[in-house]
Structure formats: structure tokens, C-alpha cells
Scaffold this motif. Structure first.
Motif, PDB file in Angstrom:
ATOM      1  N   GLY A 197       0.800  -1.223   0.000  1.00 31.78           N
ATOM      2  CA  GLY A 197       0.000   0.000   0.000  1.00 31.78           C
ATOM      3  C   GLY A 197       0.827   1.263   0.000  1.00 31.78           C
ATOM      4  O   GLY A 197       1.932   1.316   0.546  1.00 31.78           O
ATOM      5  N   ILE A 198       0.246   2.296  -0.610  1.00 32.78           N
ATOM      6  CA  ILE A 198       0.783   3.666  -0.451  1.00 32.78           C
ATOM      7  C   ILE A 198      -0.456   4.552  -0.305  1.00 32.78           C
ATOM      8  O   ILE A 198      -1.287   4.634  -1.215  1.00 32.78           O
ATOM      9  CB  ILE A 198       1.729   4.088  -1.604  1.00 32.78           C
ATOM     10  CG1 ILE A 198       2.135   5.564  -1.426  1.00 32.78           C
ATOM     11  CG2 ILE A 198       1.185   3.816  -2.990  1.00 32.78           C
ATOM     12  CD1 ILE A 198       3.371   5.984  -2.210  1.00 32.78           C
ATOM     13  N   GLY A 199      -0.613   5.113   0.866  1.00 28.74           N
ATOM     14  CA  GLY A 199      -1.812   5.888   1.144  1.00 28.74           C
ATOM     15  C   GLY A 199      -3.061   5.029   1.157  1.00 28.74           C
ATOM     16  O   GLY A 199      -4.156   5.510   0.872  1.00 28.74           O
ATOM     17  N   SER A 200      -2.936   3.756   1.486  1.00 30.36           N
ATOM     18  CA  SER A 200      -4.077   2.836   1.452  1.00 30.36           C
ATOM     19  C   SER A 200      -4.272   2.108   2.785  1.00 30.36           C
ATOM     20  O   SER A 200      -4.916   1.056   2.829  1.00 30.36           O
ATOM     21  CB  SER A 200      -3.891   1.822   0.305  1.00 30.36           C
ATOM     22  OG  SER A 200      -3.808   2.507  -0.931  1.00 30.36           O
ATOM     23  N   GLY A 201      -3.710   2.647   3.841  1.00 32.39           N
ATOM     24  CA  GLY A 201      -4.007   2.135   5.181  1.00 32.39           C
ATOM     25  C   GLY A 201      -3.176   0.949   5.612  1.00 32.39           C
ATOM     26  O   GLY A 201      -2.314   0.449   4.878  1.00 32.39           O
ATOM     27  N   GLU A 202      -3.484   0.511   6.830  1.00 32.53           N
ATOM     28  CA  GLU A 202      -2.644  -0.481   7.511  1.00 32.53           C
ATOM     29  C   GLU A 202      -3.025  -1.926   7.183  1.00 32.53           C
ATOM     30  O   GLU A 202      -2.363  -2.863   7.629  1.00 32.53           O
ATOM     31  CB  GLU A 202      -2.686  -0.233   9.030  1.00 32.53           C
ATOM     32  CG  GLU A 202      -3.999  -0.560   9.736  1.00 32.53           C
ATOM     33  CD  GLU A 202      -5.149   0.402   9.427  1.00 32.53           C
ATOM     34  OE1 GLU A 202      -4.932   1.436   8.745  1.00 32.53           O
ATOM     35  OE2 GLU A 202      -6.285   0.114   9.830  1.00 32.53           O
ATOM     36  N   GLY A 203      -4.101  -2.109   6.408  1.00 36.12           N
ATOM     37  CA  GLY A 203      -4.548  -3.480   6.140  1.00 36.12           C
ATOM     38  C   GLY A 203      -3.807  -4.159   5.008  1.00 36.12           C
ATOM     39  O   GLY A 203      -4.099  -5.310   4.681  1.00 36.12           O
ATOM     40  N   CYS A 204      -2.836  -3.477   4.398  1.00 36.50           N
ATOM     41  CA  CYS A 204      -2.096  -4.084   3.280  1.00 36.50           C
ATOM     42  C   CYS A 204      -0.996  -5.002   3.832  1.00 36.50           C
ATOM     43  O   CYS A 204      -0.629  -4.914   5.000  1.00 36.50           O
ATOM     44  CB  CYS A 204      -1.466  -3.002   2.410  1.00 36.50           C
ATOM     45  SG  CYS A 204      -2.674  -1.859   1.723  1.00 36.50           S
ATOM     46  N   ASP A 205      -0.454  -5.851   2.954  1.00 34.79           N
ATOM     47  CA  ASP A 205       0.612  -6.769   3.399  1.00 34.79           C
ATOM     48  C   ASP A 205       1.953  -6.060   3.559  1.00 34.79           C
ATOM     49  O   ASP A 205       2.854  -6.574   4.217  1.00 34.79           O
ATOM     50  CB  ASP A 205       0.779  -7.906   2.380  1.00 34.79           C
ATOM     51  CG  ASP A 205      -0.475  -8.764   2.284  1.00 34.79           C
ATOM     52  OD1 ASP A 205      -0.944  -9.235   3.336  1.00 34.79           O
ATOM     53  OD2 ASP A 205      -0.994  -8.933   1.166  1.00 34.79           O
ATOM     54  N   GLY A 206       2.097  -4.921   2.916  1.00 38.10           N
ATOM     55  CA  GLY A 206       3.343  -4.157   3.030  1.00 38.10           C
ATOM     56  C   GLY A 206       3.075  -2.717   2.677  1.00 38.10           C
ATOM     57  O   GLY A 206       1.943  -2.344   2.345  1.00 38.10           O
ATOM     58  N   GLN A 207       4.106  -1.907   2.754  1.00 35.48           N
ATOM     59  CA  GLN A 207       3.969  -0.478   2.461  1.00 35.48           C
ATOM     60  C   GLN A 207       5.116  -0.049   1.552  1.00 35.48           C
ATOM     61  O   GLN A 207       6.215  -0.591   1.636  1.00 35.48           O
ATOM     62  CB  GLN A 207       4.037   0.351   3.762  1.00 35.48           C
ATOM     63  CG  GLN A 207       2.930   0.054   4.747  1.00 35.48           C
ATOM     64  CD  GLN A 207       1.548   0.505   4.280  1.00 35.48           C
ATOM     65  OE1 GLN A 207       1.404   1.533   3.619  1.00 35.48           O
ATOM     66  NE2 GLN A 207       0.519  -0.273   4.598  1.00 35.48           N
ATOM     67  N   VAL A 208       4.841   0.947   0.717  1.00 32.11           N
ATOM     68  CA  VAL A 208       5.897   1.577  -0.073  1.00 32.11           C
ATOM     69  C   VAL A 208       5.785   3.084   0.107  1.00 32.11           C
ATOM     70  O   VAL A 208       4.674   3.621   0.176  1.00 32.11           O
ATOM     71  CB  VAL A 208       5.821   1.190  -1.580  1.00 32.11           C
ATOM     72  CG1 VAL A 208       4.490   1.528  -2.221  1.00 32.11           C
ATOM     73  CG2 VAL A 208       6.964   1.841  -2.374  1.00 32.11           C
ATOM     74  N   LEU A 209       6.922   3.735   0.241  1.00 35.11           N
ATOM     75  CA  LEU A 209       6.958   5.201   0.247  1.00 35.11           C
ATOM     76  C   LEU A 209       8.071   5.660  -0.680  1.00 35.11           C
ATOM     77  O   LEU A 209       9.041   4.920  -0.919  1.00 35.11           O
ATOM     78  CB  LEU A 209       7.209   5.754   1.656  1.00 35.11           C
ATOM     79  CG  LEU A 209       6.013   5.778   2.621  1.00 35.11           C
ATOM     80  CD1 LEU A 209       6.450   6.291   3.989  1.00 35.11           C
ATOM     81  CD2 LEU A 209       4.842   6.610   2.092  1.00 35.11           C
ATOM     82  N   VAL A 210       7.912   6.856  -1.207  1.00 30.96           N
ATOM     83  CA  VAL A 210       8.964   7.455  -2.023  1.00 30.96           C
ATOM     84  C   VAL A 210      10.086   7.854  -1.052  1.00 30.96           C
ATOM     85  O   VAL A 210       9.863   8.638  -0.112  1.00 30.96           O
ATOM     86  CB  VAL A 210       8.397   8.670  -2.797  1.00 30.96           C
ATOM     87  CG1 VAL A 210       9.514   9.496  -3.417  1.00 30.96           C
ATOM     88  CG2 VAL A 210       7.411   8.181  -3.871  1.00 30.96           C
ATOM     89  N   GLY A 211      11.280   7.293  -1.260  1.00 34.42           N
ATOM     90  CA  GLY A 211      12.387   7.486  -0.315  1.00 34.42           C
ATOM     91  C   GLY A 211      12.635   8.951   0.045  1.00 34.42           C
ATOM     92  O   GLY A 211      12.631   9.321   1.225  1.00 34.42           O
ATOM     93  N   PRO A 212      12.849   9.823  -0.953  1.00 31.93           N
ATOM     94  CA  PRO A 212      13.138  11.224  -0.622  1.00 31.93           C
ATOM     95  C   PRO A 212      11.994  11.914   0.126  1.00 31.93           C
ATOM     96  O   PRO A 212      12.232  12.862   0.872  1.00 31.93           O
ATOM     97  CB  PRO A 212      13.382  11.857  -1.996  1.00 31.93           C
ATOM     98  CG  PRO A 212      13.878  10.715  -2.841  1.00 31.93           C
ATOM     99  CD  PRO A 212      13.078   9.530  -2.382  1.00 31.93           C
TER     100      PRO A 212
END
Ligand code: KIV
Length: 259
Positions: A197-212
């Protein structure tokens, strides 16, 4: 981390951390931080090139950045984005583009944006033994059709259909971008592949964010981006201190000079 390890994390109940990086410097830092995967995202068009969308990014540029990241990464999975118009023309074009990414960068897999609309393309790339991560919800490459970036996708049935189509076509994982948390959690329960998920809450199996963004290097602010550091402020202060020291004659001192 290999693609099968990444997929297995879901059934093992392990949450997956993914961060973007665009060169050897930050790829090496993310790898040293032990993230599960590094995404060489086409967000580099905005973050690195300073453009207003990801649309102008080319396949050659993605390969250039993917290769730089691969030189520094020892253990994390590396995913390289297929840029806009490098897979939209036909599944054959998509296989050629994906093949170039894998051969010329050495990355583990590719990512493309789409669900139902790209199912045939995902299946064709997977048939060439190239693992594909899909990306549904807010798709930055669809900005012209959506009207603006950062638009929350609300049609639950369409989102579920997109996610299922990507899974059925053979995608090994799927990014869920800007999807309401309960819907993303439902998609996560219904799929057997990991959702990132990105901006999709805590129910996802993992998270991605833009590093910078998560390092506070950019000036981008959004509710879903937690700044884990404020590196831009630190860098500005350090460069200002250096500049002041040069202008004031305090740098270089005898300790910085060859005798
Ligand atoms: O290009 C990118 O960085 C991405 C992430 C935001 C998921 O696709």
C-alpha cells in the motif's frame, strides 16, 4: 530477497517494507537499512528530474537509473517501473521493454500500472519468465485521464476487479495506491499475492513510500507520507554552514591542507 521469498512473506504473516531509490547512493543506503524491496519508480521523473508528472520518463532513463541502483544493492529485491508508453502499445512491446530492463539492469522484476486493462500484457510478460508487480488505484501514468494526481479511487467493485485481474494474469504482487483503507484491506484479504500500500491504510501486506519524501528531502506533503527524518533541513543548514565558513576564511583550516 527473491520474488518467491517476497510472495511467501504473505503466508508467513511478515509485513513487507518497500522504498523507492533512484541511484547507487540511495539504493546502497536503503539496502543497508535492510528493506525488503527497492523500487526504482518512475516517480524519478518528478523527484529527480523536477517534472510535473511521470509521463515524460523514458525506458532508457529507467534502465540508466535501475543499473545505478543495482550496482549498490546486495540483498533487497529490486523492482524497476516500466514507464508510460513502454508497454501500452502491445503485449509484444511490453515483453521487449521488460526484457531490456531485466537484461540491462539485472533487476529482479518490473512494475506496470493497470489491472483489467493490462491483464493480457501482464500475462504475456509473465509467460516470458519476467515477474511483474501490478499497480492499481491511483495510477500516476493515467493523470491525463484522471484529471489530477492524488485522486482517491472510490469504485470498490472496479478496484477489486482490477486487483483480481492482475493476480489472475500472474502478477506476483500489487501496489494499491490511494485506496480507502477498508477497501484496500478487503482486497488484501481476497488476494493470495502480497498487496503493497501507499496511502491505502494499515490493512495491506506491506507499504511503499517514495524514499526522498519519507526522508524529508523533498517539500512534498501528503497525509499518508510520514517523514521519518527531516534531511532537507539538515542538508540546507550544513551547506549554509560550509558556505559561511568559506566566505569567512574558517574553511579550509591547516588540518584540511596538505603540508
Ligand atoms: O513510481 C513510484 O515511485 C511508484 C510508487 C509511488 C508506488 O510507483
Amino acid at each position: 530477497m527473491t520474488v518467491p521469498d517476497f510472495v511467501a512473506a504473505k503466508s508467513q504473516g511478515k509485513r513487507l517494507s518497500v522504498v523507492t531509490a533512484y541511484d547507487a547512493l540511495w539504493g546502497g543506503i536503503a539496502d543497508a537499512a535492510d528493506v525488503d524491496a527497492i523500487l526504482v519508480g518512475d516517480s524519478l521523473g518528478m523527484v529527480v528530474q523536477g517534472k510535473s508528472t511521470t509521463l515524460p520518463v523514458t525506458l532508457d532513463q529507467m534502465i540508466y537509473h535501475g543499473e545505478m541502483v543495482m550496482r549498490a544493492v546486495q540483498r533487497s529485491l529490486v523492482i524497476v517501473d516500466l514507464p508510460f508508453m513502454s508497454y501500452h502499445v502491445s503485449p509484444q512491446q511490453a515483453v521487449k521493454s521488460s526484457g531490456r530492463v531485466i537484461k540491462e539492469t539485472g533487476a529482479d522484476c518490473v512494475k506496470l500500472e493497470g489491472g483489467v486493462n493490462q491483464a493480457r500484457t501482464i500475462a504475456t510478460i509473465v509467460a516470458a519468465d519476467i515477474p511483474v508487480m501490478a499497480h492499481v488505484g491511483m495510477r500516476p501514468q493515467a493523470v491525463r485521464a484522471l484529471g489530477r494526481m492524488s485522486k482517491i479511487q472510490r469504485d470498490e467493485a472496479a478496484l477489486l476487479a482490477d486487483a483480481k485481474a492482475a493476480e489472475d494474469a500472474g502478477a506476483f504482487a500489487i501496489v494499491l495506491e490511494l485506496i480507502a483503507a477498508p477497501v484496500a484491506a478487503k482486497i488484501t484479504r481476497e488476494l493470495s499475492i502480497p498487496t503493497i500500500g501507499i496511502g491505502s491504510g494499515e490493512g495491506c501486506d506491506g507499504q511503499v513510500l517514495v524514499g526522498p519524501d519519507m526522508l524529508g528531502l523533498t517539500t512534498f506533503h501528503a497525509k499518508y507520507v510520514k517523514k521519518f527524518a527531516e534531511l532537507r533541513e539538515i542538508a540546507i543548514q550544513a551547506i549554509a554552514d560550509y558556505s559561511k565558513a568559506v566566505r569567512g576564511g574558517q574553511f579550509p583550516g591547516p588540518e584540511h591542507s596538505h603540508k
